[in-house]
Design a protein around this motif. Structure first.
Motif, PDB file in Angstrom:
ATOM      1  N   GLY A   1      -4.741   7.004   0.828  1.00 11.68           N
ATOM      2  CA  GLY A   1      -5.876   6.103   0.921  1.00 11.68           C
ATOM      3  C   GLY A   1      -5.751   4.808   0.151  1.00 11.68           C
ATOM      4  N   GLU A   2      -4.879   4.788  -0.846  1.00 14.59           N
ATOM      5  CA  GLU A   2      -4.737   3.580  -1.652  1.00 14.59           C
ATOM      6  C   GLU A   2      -3.303   3.482  -2.163  1.00 14.59           C
ATOM      7  N   TYR A   3      -2.773   2.271  -2.096  1.00 14.36           N
ATOM      8  CA  TYR A   3      -1.390   2.009  -2.484  1.00 14.36           C
ATOM      9  C   TYR A   3      -1.346   0.669  -3.196  1.00 14.36           C
ATOM     10  N   TRP A   4      -0.750   0.654  -4.399  1.00 16.04           N
ATOM     11  CA  TRP A   4      -0.628  -0.573  -5.186  1.00 16.04           C
ATOM     12  C   TRP A   4       0.849  -0.917  -5.350  1.00 16.04           C
TER      13      TRP A   4
ATOM     14  N   ASP B   1       9.175  -1.982  -0.498  1.00 16.11           N
ATOM     15  CA  ASP B   1       7.885  -1.464  -0.941  1.00 16.11           C
ATOM     16  C   ASP B   1       6.721  -2.038  -0.132  1.00 16.11           C
ATOM     17  N   LEU B   2       6.830  -3.295   0.280  1.00 12.10           N
ATOM     18  CA  LEU B   2       5.777  -3.906   1.085  1.00 12.10           C
ATOM     19  C   LEU B   2       5.949  -3.620   2.574  1.00 12.10           C
ATOM     20  N   GLY B   3       7.123  -3.154   2.969  1.00 10.67           N
ATOM     21  CA  GLY B   3       7.409  -2.867   4.367  1.00 10.67           C
ATOM     22  C   GLY B   3       7.411  -1.380   4.672  1.00 10.67           C
ATOM     23  N   LYS B   4       8.589  -0.799   4.603  1.00  7.21           N
ATOM     24  CA  LYS B   4       8.782   0.597   5.015  1.00  7.21           C
ATOM     25  C   LYS B   4       7.916   1.574   4.217  1.00  7.21           C
ATOM     26  N   LYS B   5       7.883   1.415   2.888  1.00  3.14           N
ATOM     27  CA  LYS B   5       7.097   2.363   2.087  1.00  3.14           C
ATOM     28  C   LYS B   5       5.606   2.220   2.373  1.00  3.14           C
ATOM     29  N   ARG B   6       5.129   1.011   2.505  1.00  2.00           N
ATOM     30  CA  ARG B   6       3.712   0.821   2.843  1.00  2.00           C
ATOM     31  C   ARG B   6       3.387   1.516   4.161  1.00  2.00           C
ATOM     32  N   GLN B   7       4.256   1.370   5.136  1.00  3.82           N
ATOM     33  CA  GLN B   7       4.058   2.017   6.438  1.00  3.82           C
ATOM     34  C   GLN B   7       4.049   3.532   6.299  1.00  3.82           C
ATOM     35  N   VAL B   8       5.025   4.070   5.573  1.00  4.67           N
ATOM     36  CA  VAL B   8       5.117   5.524   5.400  1.00  4.67           C
ATOM     37  C   VAL B   8       3.871   6.062   4.697  1.00  4.67           C
ATOM     38  N   TYR B   9       3.431   5.379   3.640  1.00  7.21           N
ATOM     39  CA  TYR B   9       2.262   5.836   2.893  1.00  7.21           C
ATOM     40  C   TYR B   9       1.002   5.765   3.750  1.00  7.21           C
ATOM     41  N   ALA B  10       0.838   4.700   4.511  1.00 10.74           N
ATOM     42  CA  ALA B  10      -0.346   4.567   5.367  1.00 10.74           C
ATOM     43  C   ALA B  10      -0.348   5.638   6.456  1.00 10.74           C
ATOM     44  N   GLU B  11       0.789   5.838   7.113  1.00 13.80           N
ATOM     45  CA  GLU B  11       0.863   6.836   8.184  1.00 13.80           C
ATOM     46  C   GLU B  11       0.636   8.246   7.661  1.00 13.80           C
TER      47      GLU B  11
ATOM     48  N   GLN C   1       1.937 -10.252  -9.895  1.00  9.40           N
ATOM     49  CA  GLN C   1       0.719 -10.004  -9.136  1.00  9.40           C
ATOM     50  C   GLN C   1       0.673  -8.558  -8.659  1.00  9.40           C
ATOM     51  N   LEU C   2      -0.539  -8.097  -8.457  1.00  7.61           N
ATOM     52  CA  LEU C   2      -0.762  -6.742  -7.969  1.00  7.61           C
ATOM     53  C   LEU C   2      -1.256  -6.821  -6.538  1.00  7.61           C
ATOM     54  N   LYS C   3      -0.545  -6.154  -5.638  1.00  2.00           N
ATOM     55  CA  LYS C   3      -0.967  -6.062  -4.240  1.00  2.00           C
ATOM     56  C   LYS C   3      -1.636  -4.697  -4.078  1.00  2.00           C
ATOM     57  N   VAL C   4      -2.845  -4.701  -3.558  1.00  3.57           N
ATOM     58  CA  VAL C   4      -3.620  -3.471  -3.377  1.00  3.57           C
ATOM     59  C   VAL C   4      -3.895  -3.289  -1.894  1.00  3.57           C
ATOM     60  N   PHE C   5      -3.513  -2.126  -1.381  1.00  5.78           N
ATOM     61  CA  PHE C   5      -3.702  -1.813   0.038  1.00  5.78           C
ATOM     62  C   PHE C   5      -4.713  -0.678   0.156  1.00  5.78           C
ATOM     63  N   ARG C   6      -5.738  -0.916   0.978  1.00  2.00           N
ATOM     64  CA  ARG C   6      -6.837   0.035   1.170  1.00  2.00           C
ATOM     65  C   ARG C   6      -7.340  -0.057   2.609  1.00  2.00           C
ATOM     66  N   GLY C   7      -8.431   0.658   2.853  1.00  2.00           N
ATOM     67  CA  GLY C   7      -9.071   0.571   4.168  1.00  2.00           C
ATOM     68  C   GLY C   7      -8.234   1.195   5.257  1.00  2.00           C
ATOM     69  N   LEU C   8      -7.815   2.397   5.029  1.00  4.04           N
ATOM     70  CA  LEU C   8      -6.927   3.090   5.962  1.00  4.04           C
ATOM     71  C   LEU C   8      -7.645   3.384   7.282  1.00  4.04           C
ATOM     72  N   GLU C   9      -7.057   2.901   8.366  1.00  4.51           N
ATOM     73  CA  GLU C   9      -7.555   3.182   9.717  1.00  4.51           C
ATOM     74  C   GLU C   9      -6.376   3.348  10.652  1.00  4.51           C
ATOM     75  N   ARG C  10      -6.384   4.442  11.380  1.00  6.54           N
ATOM     76  CA  ARG C  10      -5.342   4.719  12.380  1.00  6.54           C
ATOM     77  C   ARG C  10      -3.934   4.514  11.829  1.00  6.54           C
ATOM     78  N   GLY C  11      -3.696   5.010  10.612  1.00  2.61           N
ATOM     79  CA  GLY C  11      -2.362   4.954  10.026  1.00  2.61           C
ATOM     80  C   GLY C  11      -1.914   3.597   9.553  1.00  2.61           C
ATOM     81  N   SER C  12      -2.876   2.714   9.254  1.00  6.25           N
ATOM     82  CA  SER C  12      -2.530   1.380   8.793  1.00  6.25           C
ATOM     83  C   SER C  12      -3.574   0.907   7.787  1.00  6.25           C
ATOM     84  N   TYR C  13      -3.121   0.186   6.768  1.00  5.98           N
ATOM     85  CA  TYR C  13      -4.051  -0.385   5.794  1.00  5.98           C
ATOM     86  C   TYR C  13      -4.685  -1.636   6.391  1.00  5.98           C
ATOM     87  N   GLN C  14      -6.017  -1.716   6.328  1.00  2.00           N
ATOM     88  CA  GLN C  14      -6.747  -2.847   6.884  1.00  2.00           C
ATOM     89  C   GLN C  14      -7.068  -3.909   5.837  1.00  2.00           C
TER      90      GLN C  14
END
Length: 182
Positions: A131-134, A117-127, A142-155
């Motif tokens: 826009g947002e992945y928890w 979920d933190l590796g392959k799925k995060r990459q697939v969702y960003a690409e 803990q809750l990990k929140v990924f945002r700030g999508l730029e060029r297919g990657s969460y910043q």
């Protein structure tokens, strides 16, 4: 010796599903690869269902909440997130699973699947432009929140153990972080 892997297209994957090829083993398609889905243990099932119910109450009719249903993404991917918050009404998905432009954000509940979920799925969702992945990390509460999508990657990556957060698509909605995994 060179090993060549067979890459599945969405069309071939759907044909195999229609033929009942994977009835005995839940799988999801990630970038053309068939990935066996980890069976859910009781805490995962309980917290993800409870989290979905909580989000339904928080969002009202402004969004639909789908539990363990596929989403269709580019690059031959059809993952099955634990929770997908998508544009309503649900009947709009009678002839297709939600596409990236219909998805507000995705949530995975993780215990044994944390690395995926933190590796392959995060990459697939960003690409795919989600826009947002928890990720609700059940092992570490803990809750990990990924945002700030730029060029297919969460910043931006936030790690929260308490407090509140508002999803980008609904800034007026306040989500109690601990309510998602305790």
């Amino acid at each position: 010796m060179t090993v060549t892997l067979y890459k599945w297209t969405l069309d071939r994957y759907h044909a195999a599903l229609d033929a009942g090829l994977f009835e005995d083993q839940p799988v999801e398609l990630l970038q053309g690869d068939l990935v066996v889905m980890t069976p859910e243990r009781e805490p995962h099932a309980c917290y993800s269902s409870d989290g979905a119910e909580y989000l339904r109450r928080q969002l009202g009719e402004r969004a639909s909440v789908r539990e363990t249903k596929p989403v269709t993404l580019p690059d031959d991917s059809e993952p099955v997130p634990d929770i997908a918050i998508v544009q309503p009404p649900l009947r709009r998905y009678l002839d297709h699973h939600p596409h990236p432009d219909e998805i507000f954000w995705l949530i995975e509940y993780s215990d044994t699947s944390l690395a995926k979920d933190l590796g392959k799925k995060r990459q697939v969702y960003a690409e795919a432009g989600i826009g947002e992945y928890w990720v609700a990390d059940l092992r570490n509460a803990q809750l990990k929140v990924f945002r700030g999508l730029e060029r297919g990657s969460y910043q931006t990556e936030l790690t929260l153990t308490e407090g509140t957060i508002s999803p980008l698509a609904f800034q007026d909605v306040v989500v109690d972080v601990q309510r998602l995994f305790t």
